[in-house]
Design an enzyme around this catalytic site. Structure first.
Site, PDB file in Angstrom:
ATOM      1  N   PHE A 106       0.814  -1.225   0.000  1.00 15.85           N
ATOM      2  CA  PHE A 106       0.000   0.000   0.000  1.00 15.85           C
ATOM      3  C   PHE A 106       0.840   1.265   0.000  1.00 15.85           C
ATOM      4  O   PHE A 106       0.288   2.360  -0.027  1.00 15.85           O
ATOM      5  CB  PHE A 106      -0.931   0.012   1.219  1.00 15.85           C
ATOM      6  CG  PHE A 106      -2.136  -0.866   1.041  1.00 15.85           C
ATOM      7  CD1 PHE A 106      -3.254  -0.403   0.370  1.00 15.85           C
ATOM      8  CD2 PHE A 106      -2.148  -2.155   1.531  1.00 15.85           C
ATOM      9  CE1 PHE A 106      -4.363  -1.209   0.185  1.00 15.85           C
ATOM     10  CE2 PHE A 106      -3.253  -2.977   1.358  1.00 15.85           C
ATOM     11  CZ  PHE A 106      -4.363  -2.501   0.679  1.00 15.85           C
ATOM     12  N   HIS A 138      12.966  -9.051   4.658  1.00 22.41           N
ATOM     13  CA  HIS A 138      11.876  -8.769   5.604  1.00 22.41           C
ATOM     14  C   HIS A 138      12.208  -9.336   6.980  1.00 22.41           C
ATOM     15  O   HIS A 138      13.062 -10.217   7.109  1.00 22.41           O
ATOM     16  CB  HIS A 138      10.563  -9.398   5.122  1.00 22.41           C
ATOM     17  CG  HIS A 138       9.842  -8.586   4.094  1.00 22.41           C
ATOM     18  ND1 HIS A 138      10.058  -8.744   2.750  1.00 22.41           N
ATOM     19  CD2 HIS A 138       8.929  -7.587   4.211  1.00 22.41           C
ATOM     20  CE1 HIS A 138       9.294  -7.880   2.085  1.00 22.41           C
ATOM     21  NE2 HIS A 138       8.606  -7.164   2.948  1.00 22.41           N
ATOM     22  N   LYS A 142       7.668 -12.816   9.055  1.00 23.78           N
ATOM     23  CA  LYS A 142       6.904 -12.856   7.799  1.00 23.78           C
ATOM     24  C   LYS A 142       6.679 -14.306   7.376  1.00 23.78           C
ATOM     25  O   LYS A 142       7.623 -15.095   7.319  1.00 23.78           O
ATOM     26  CB  LYS A 142       7.639 -12.070   6.712  1.00 23.78           C
ATOM     27  CG  LYS A 142       6.820 -11.950   5.444  1.00 23.78           C
ATOM     28  CD  LYS A 142       7.316 -10.851   4.538  1.00 23.78           C
ATOM     29  CE  LYS A 142       6.527 -10.798   3.243  1.00 23.78           C
ATOM     30  NZ  LYS A 142       5.104 -10.503   3.442  1.00 23.78           N
TER      31      LYS A 142
HETATM   32  N1  LIG Z   1      -0.039  -4.993   1.570  1.00 20.38           N
HETATM   33  C1  LIG Z   1       0.802  -4.329   2.369  1.00 20.38           C
HETATM   34  O1  LIG Z   1       1.152  -3.152   2.142  1.00 20.38           O
HETATM   35  C2  LIG Z   1       1.331  -5.024   3.596  1.00 20.38           C
HETATM   36  C3  LIG Z   1       2.158  -4.356   4.506  1.00 20.38           C
HETATM   37  C4  LIG Z   1       2.557  -5.016   5.662  1.00 20.38           C
HETATM   38  C5  LIG Z   1       2.125  -6.315   5.914  1.00 20.38           C
HETATM   39  N2  LIG Z   1       1.353  -6.941   4.992  1.00 20.38           N
HETATM   40  C6  LIG Z   1       0.809  -8.284   5.218  1.00 20.38           C
HETATM   41  O2  LIG Z   1      -0.274  -8.168   6.134  1.00 20.38           O
HETATM   42  C7  LIG Z   1      -0.408  -9.367   6.905  1.00 20.38           C
HETATM   43  C8  LIG Z   1      -0.412  -9.019   8.390  1.00 20.38           C
HETATM   44  O3  LIG Z   1       0.809  -8.405   8.754  1.00 20.38           O
HETATM   45  P1  LIG Z   1       1.104  -7.990  10.284  1.00 20.38           P
HETATM   46  O4  LIG Z   1       2.491  -7.475  10.252  1.00 20.38           O
HETATM   47  O5  LIG Z   1       0.020  -7.159  10.850  1.00 20.38           O
HETATM   48  O6  LIG Z   1       1.073  -9.440  10.996  1.00 20.38           O
HETATM   49  P2  LIG Z   1       0.832  -9.778  12.527  1.00 20.38           P
HETATM   50  O7  LIG Z   1       1.244 -11.201  12.699  1.00 20.38           O
HETATM   51  O8  LIG Z   1       1.437  -8.756  13.403  1.00 20.38           O
HETATM   52  O9  LIG Z   1      -0.754  -9.669  12.708  1.00 20.38           O
HETATM   53  C9  LIG Z   1      -1.674 -10.545  12.119  1.00 20.38           C
HETATM   54  C10 LIG Z   1      -2.878 -10.634  13.043  1.00 20.38           C
HETATM   55  O10 LIG Z   1      -3.892 -11.358  12.383  1.00 20.38           O
HETATM   56  C11 LIG Z   1      -4.589 -12.137  13.352  1.00 20.38           C
HETATM   57  N3  LIG Z   1      -5.270 -13.243  12.676  1.00 20.38           N
HETATM   58  C12 LIG Z   1      -4.756 -14.376  12.153  1.00 20.38           C
HETATM   59  N4  LIG Z   1      -5.723 -15.135  11.606  1.00 20.38           N
HETATM   60  C13 LIG Z   1      -6.867 -14.444  11.773  1.00 20.38           C
HETATM   61  C14 LIG Z   1      -8.218 -14.697  11.412  1.00 20.38           C
HETATM   62  N5  LIG Z   1      -8.590 -15.794  10.771  1.00 20.38           N
HETATM   63  N6  LIG Z   1      -9.144 -13.754  11.742  1.00 20.38           N
HETATM   64  C15 LIG Z   1      -8.802 -12.652  12.420  1.00 20.38           C
HETATM   65  N7  LIG Z   1      -7.537 -12.370  12.788  1.00 20.38           N
HETATM   66  C16 LIG Z   1      -6.594 -13.255  12.467  1.00 20.38           C
HETATM   67  C17 LIG Z   1      -3.515 -12.579  14.316  1.00 20.38           C
HETATM   68  O11 LIG Z   1      -4.110 -12.856  15.588  1.00 20.38           O
HETATM   69  C18 LIG Z   1      -2.578 -11.364  14.354  1.00 20.38           C
HETATM   70  O12 LIG Z   1      -2.865 -10.492  15.448  1.00 20.38           O
HETATM   71  C19 LIG Z   1       0.736 -10.263   6.426  1.00 20.38           C
HETATM   72  O13 LIG Z   1       0.252 -11.107   5.407  1.00 20.38           O
HETATM   73  C20 LIG Z   1       1.755  -9.277   5.845  1.00 20.38           C
HETATM   74  O14 LIG Z   1       2.587  -9.869   4.881  1.00 20.38           O
HETATM   75  C21 LIG Z   1       0.941  -6.321   3.860  1.00 20.38           C
END
Ligand SMILES: NC(=O)c1ccc[n+]([C@@H]2O[C@H](COP(=O)([O-])OP(=O)(O)OC[C@H]3O[C@@H](n4cnc5c(N)ncnc54)[C@H](O)[C@@H]3O)[C@@H](O)[C@H]2O)c1
Length: 242
Positions: A106, A138, A142
């Site tokens: 994003f 990363h 991840k």
């Molecule tokens: N598109 C982007 O710009 C971007 C940027 C950063 C991270 N990401 C992606 O976003 C995702 C999350 O990243 P993060 O750093 O917040 O991870 P994180 O591990 O800190 O947080 C993920 C959260 O999701 C929760 N979770 C897991 N399964 C779930 C479900 N079925 N329902 C509800 N909650 C659930 C977990 O409890 C956890 O708190 C990853 O896939 C990461 O690669 C994308």
């Protein structure tokens, strides 16, 4: 001035918490939080939301998208590593009249990088003496490799450079026609992506280095502001088309 939105946060981890801060700072309200680890699963409250923002884990994204669709709530998805199911989700979105926004990254800077990457690959089509590879670095938590961002960068190169036919996670392949992606995991790195073209005489490198996660979080909130009153499938190109 963007409309003040009622936002549901699906996933309240590192990104969910940062998105909350950004959303509140822009005058929005958080009406629901869903998080597996914290044991919060108030899907009824999601019914109240103008838009949901989903950042969970690769194996949860599809079922969370379906739950938002079932509630007629537009959903912005940041989770990566599930994109083999994206065509099916786009199709479901179109057939059921729902709203879906996905982005492997994003950050506005990364989307500018995607554009520069495509332009460079187009020029390099004329320069067969250069080989190209991608490196992404990363943090160690991840779950997916290569990163969704690295895959988007690879797709940008493959669209322009005919001497590469598919991407491959290094060191899985030694084929010259494969575009190698190195995925490196190091503590605390929010995300660094480098594209290197190498010839016998020199290297040309372009690199994006995220300093923190706030660029992703603000981009996700801007996407939610943009999506909440639209139907169909959308991505970053709809917001910042170059
Ligand atoms: N598109 C982007 O710009 C971007 C940027 C950063 C991270 N990401 C992606 O976003 C995702 C999350 O990243 P993060 O750093 O917040 O991870 P994180 O591990 O800190 O947080 C993920 C959260 O999701 C929760 N979770 C897991 N399964 C779930 C479900 N079925 N329902 C509800 N909650 C659930 C977990 O409890 C956890 O708190 C990853 O896939 C990461 O690669 C994308």
């Amino acid at each position: 001035m963007a409309k003040k939105l009622k936002i549901a946060l699906v996933g309240y981890g590192k990104m969910g918490k940062m998105i909350e801060q950004m959303a509140l700072g822009r005058g929005h309200t958080i009406v629901a939080k869903i998080d597996e680890q914290s044991g919060i699963s108030d899907w009824d409250a999601v019914n109240e939301a103008d838009v949901a923002i989903e950042f969970t884990r690769p194996d949860s994204a599809v079922s969370n998208i379906r739950k938002c669709f079932d509630r007629n709530v537009p959903v912005v998805v940041g989770t990566t590593g599930w994109y083999e199911a994206l065509p099916e989700m786009k199709d479901l979105c179109a057939r059921t009249g729902q709203s879906l926004f996905t982005a492997s990254n994003f950050s506005i800077g990364v989307n500018l990088f995607f554009y520069i990457n495509s332009m460079l690959a187009k020029a390099m089509e004329q320069m067969p003496e250069y080989n190209v590879r991608i490196e992404e670095v990363h943090h160690t938590q991840k779950l997916d490799a290569p990163s969704g961002t690295a895959i988007t960068i690879a797709e940008g190169i493959l669209a322009e450079l005919s001497r590469k036919t598919k991407w491959s996670l290094s060191p899985d392949s030694s084929s010259e026609a494969d575009l190698q992606i190195d995925a490196v995991r190091k503590d605390e790195v929010p995300g660094t992506h480098t594209v290197t073209y190498s010839s016998v005489v020199d290297d040309i490198e372009i690199r994006h280095t995220a300093h923190n996660r706030s660029g992703f979080a603000i981009g996700a909130v801007i996407a939610a502001e943009w999506l909440h009153d639209k139907k169909g499938y959308h991505s970053m190109n709809d917001i910042i088309g170059f």
